[in-house]
Design a protein around this motif. Structure first.
Motif, short mmCIF file in Angstrom:
data_model
loop_
_atom_site.label_atom_id
_atom_site.label_comp_id
_atom_site.label_asym_id
_atom_site.label_seq_id
_atom_site.Cartn_x
_atom_site.Cartn_y
_atom_site.Cartn_z
N VAL A 146 0.86 -1.18 0.00
CA VAL A 146 0.00 0.00 0.00
C VAL A 146 0.90 1.22 0.00
O VAL A 146 1.54 1.54 1.00
CB VAL A 146 -0.93 0.02 1.23
CG1 VAL A 146 -1.77 1.30 1.24
CG2 VAL A 146 -1.84 -1.20 1.24
N GLU A 147 1.00 1.89 -1.13
CA GLU A 147 1.82 3.09 -1.23
C GLU A 147 1.15 4.23 -0.45
O GLU A 147 -0.07 4.41 -0.55
CB GLU A 147 2.00 3.51 -2.68
CG GLU A 147 2.71 2.49 -3.55
CD GLU A 147 4.15 2.30 -3.10
OE1 GLU A 147 4.72 3.25 -2.53
OE2 GLU A 147 4.70 1.20 -3.33
N PRO A 148 1.93 4.99 0.33
CA PRO A 148 1.33 6.12 1.07
C PRO A 148 0.54 7.06 0.18
O PRO A 148 -0.51 7.59 0.58
CB PRO A 148 2.55 6.80 1.69
CG PRO A 148 3.58 5.72 1.80
CD PRO A 148 3.37 4.84 0.62
N SER A 149 1.01 7.27 -1.05
CA SER A 149 0.34 8.20 -1.95
C SER A 149 -0.97 7.65 -2.50
O SER A 149 -1.77 8.39 -3.08
CB SER A 149 1.26 8.55 -3.12
OG SER A 149 1.59 7.39 -3.86
N SER A 150 -1.22 6.34 -2.31
CA SER A 150 -2.44 5.75 -2.85
C SER A 150 -3.59 5.77 -1.85
O SER A 150 -4.69 5.29 -2.15
CB SER A 150 -2.17 4.30 -3.28
OG SER A 150 -1.91 3.48 -2.15
N GLU A 182 -7.03 14.14 -7.47
CA GLU A 182 -5.65 14.05 -6.96
C GLU A 182 -5.09 12.66 -7.17
O GLU A 182 -3.97 12.49 -7.67
CB GLU A 182 -5.64 14.41 -5.48
CG GLU A 182 -4.29 14.20 -4.79
CD GLU A 182 -4.40 14.32 -3.29
OE1 GLU A 182 -3.44 13.88 -2.61
OE2 GLU A 182 -5.41 14.83 -2.79
N LEU A 183 -5.85 11.63 -6.82
CA LEU A 183 -5.37 10.25 -6.88
C LEU A 183 -5.24 9.75 -8.32
O LEU A 183 -4.23 9.16 -8.70
CB LEU A 183 -6.31 9.34 -6.09
CG LEU A 183 -5.95 7.86 -6.02
CD1 LEU A 183 -4.60 7.66 -5.32
CD2 LEU A 183 -7.04 7.07 -5.31
N LEU A 184 -6.27 10.01 -9.12
CA LEU A 184 -6.28 9.47 -10.49
C LEU A 184 -5.49 10.31 -11.47
O LEU A 184 -5.24 9.88 -12.60
CB LEU A 184 -7.73 9.33 -10.98
CG LEU A 184 -8.63 8.39 -10.17
CD1 LEU A 184 -10.02 8.33 -10.78
CD2 LEU A 184 -8.02 6.99 -10.09
N LEU A 211 -19.06 8.03 -5.88
CA LEU A 211 -19.71 8.80 -6.95
C LEU A 211 -18.84 9.99 -7.37
O LEU A 211 -18.75 10.34 -8.55
CB LEU A 211 -21.08 9.29 -6.47
CG LEU A 211 -22.13 8.20 -6.24
CD1 LEU A 211 -23.38 8.80 -5.59
CD2 LEU A 211 -22.48 7.49 -7.53
N GLY A 212 -18.15 10.59 -6.41
CA GLY A 212 -17.22 11.66 -6.73
C GLY A 212 -16.03 11.16 -7.53
O GLY A 212 -15.54 11.86 -8.44
N ILE A 213 -15.57 9.94 -7.22
CA ILE A 213 -14.45 9.36 -7.96
C ILE A 213 -14.86 9.09 -9.41
O ILE A 213 -14.07 9.32 -10.34
CB ILE A 213 -13.98 8.06 -7.28
CG1 ILE A 213 -13.48 8.34 -5.86
CG2 ILE A 213 -12.87 7.40 -8.09
CD1 ILE A 213 -13.30 7.10 -5.02
N LEU A 214 -16.07 8.60 -9.63
CA LEU A 214 -16.55 8.39 -10.99
C LEU A 214 -16.55 9.70 -11.78
O LEU A 214 -16.18 9.73 -12.96
CB LEU A 214 -17.96 7.80 -10.97
CG LEU A 214 -18.11 6.39 -10.38
CD1 LEU A 214 -19.57 5.96 -10.41
CD2 LEU A 214 -17.24 5.39 -11.13
N ALA A 215 -16.95 10.78 -11.11
CA ALA A 215 -16.94 12.10 -11.77
C ALA A 215 -15.51 12.53 -12.07
O ALA A 215 -15.23 13.11 -13.13
CB ALA A 215 -17.63 13.13 -10.89
#
Length: 336
Positions: A212-216, A233-235, A253-257
């Motif tokens: 598990v990378e800290p940035s993930s 930020e993540l994607l 739902l926010g990630i899908l957007a």
């Protein structure tokens, strides 16, 4: 305004019989009860709740303590609780904590509780020690949802196992670079769900020897807008994960957007799984771990009313099962 004496005169019975009939007490024939109800309706008589509570020792009011009233999860719990309370002739006195967090002033005190509520339902919140001691001292029945307490029964899901299940689903599809968007709180509200769900993700990854990378791992505030912000930020990173576990469907739902804004295809470029089975999840094809939110509110309230009736409800934790719901937001990773 009509008085109880007026109803008694119109129905041809005593005031004591009127009182018993309107409160649904036994030893009143159905014929007499019907006459009393008809007279009360015609005269627009409303019984005094104060007088009724003095006579019975019960207020038929349940206090519901909730961190937020506008969030989907808490609204669902309140809806389920209110449904059961209405069925049994009870009313709700709402105690809304809001965003004051652990530094909030005492929400419950003896003036708010004594002879005003018959019981208290606590929704996903740890009470202050002084509040817990007060409830125990007043001997008021309490049931909690989401946060176990050694003094009272609790209804909840297994937050740790639920997030493990979501993560295992992605691993089973072949994903190894998996990100996690957790739900932080403002400013932590002291409920265990955020930590339990984050630990469930890390435990599942460790079980399969995946790093598990800290940035993930990034944190949002449980809302779709926050999911969009942290999702961008993540994607948006060159080493973005091929799949994401979201601590709630609203975050998902926010990630899908965010994926849509970045031109990423779901699930070809990134898979997304949430937790909850929010009412919008099906519309967006979101794979999720479903929990019965409204039913948890109903279950907890039935348990609470049993305690009000004098039954021994114990101190057990009722763990409600969750279910993986497969939709179109997850798939095996695309081969390079």
């Amino acid at each position: 305004m009509s008085r109880i004496e007026d109803v008694a005169k119109a129905a041809g019975v005593s005031t004591a019989t009127v009182s018993r009939a309107l409160r649904g007490l036994p030893k009143v024939s159905e014929q007499t009860r019907a006459k009393v109800l008809a007279a009360a309706t015609e005269l627009e008589y409303v019984a005094s709740p104060t007088a009724s509570s003095l006579a019975s020792g019960k207020t038929h009011v349940v206090g519901v303590v909730v961190p937020y009233v506008t969030r989907w999860y808490f609204a669902g719990l309140i809806s389920g609780a209110s449904e059961v309370l209405r069925e049994h002739g009870f009313h709700v006195l709402l105690f809304d904590v809001g965003d004051e967090g652990p530094q909030r002033a005492l929400l419950l005190d003896s003036r708010m509780l004594f002879k005003r509520v018959d019981a208290v339902l606590v929704l996903s919140l740890r009470l202050h020690e002084a509040e817990r001691e007060l409830l125990c001292r007043l001997n008021i029945p309490v049931v909690t949802v989401g946060v176990p307490d050694p003094n009272w029964p609790c209804v909840r899901i297994d937050d740790l196992g639920t997030t493990q299940q979501a993560t295992e689903h992605l691993i089973g599809l072949g994903h190894t670079r998996i990100g996690y968007i957790g739900g932080d709180t403002v400013p932590s509200m002291d409920f265990p769900t955020p930590a339990d769900r984050a630990r469930g993700f890390r435990d599942a990854m460790a079980r399969h020897g995946l790093d598990v990378e800290p940035s993930s791992v990034v944190m949002g505030d449980w809302s779709p807008l926050s999911g969009l912000t942290v999702g961008l930020e993540l994607l948006g990173r060159p080493d973005r994960p091929t799949a994401v576990v979201a601590a709630s469907d609203e975050l998902a739902l926010g990630i899908l957007a965010a994926a849509r804004q970045l031109g990423l295809r779901v699930p070809q470029d990134v898979s997304v799984v949430g937790i909850d089975d929010h009412e919008m999840a099906e519309l967006y094809g979101l794979t999720t771990i479903a929990q019965p939110v409204v039913e948890q509110g109903r279950m907890a309230t039935r348990l609470l009313l049993s305690a009000v009736a004098g039954l021994d409800t114990g101190h057990d934790v009722a763990t409600v099962p969750t279910t993986l719901v497969l939709r179109t937001s997850t798939a095996p990773p695309t081969q390079p």
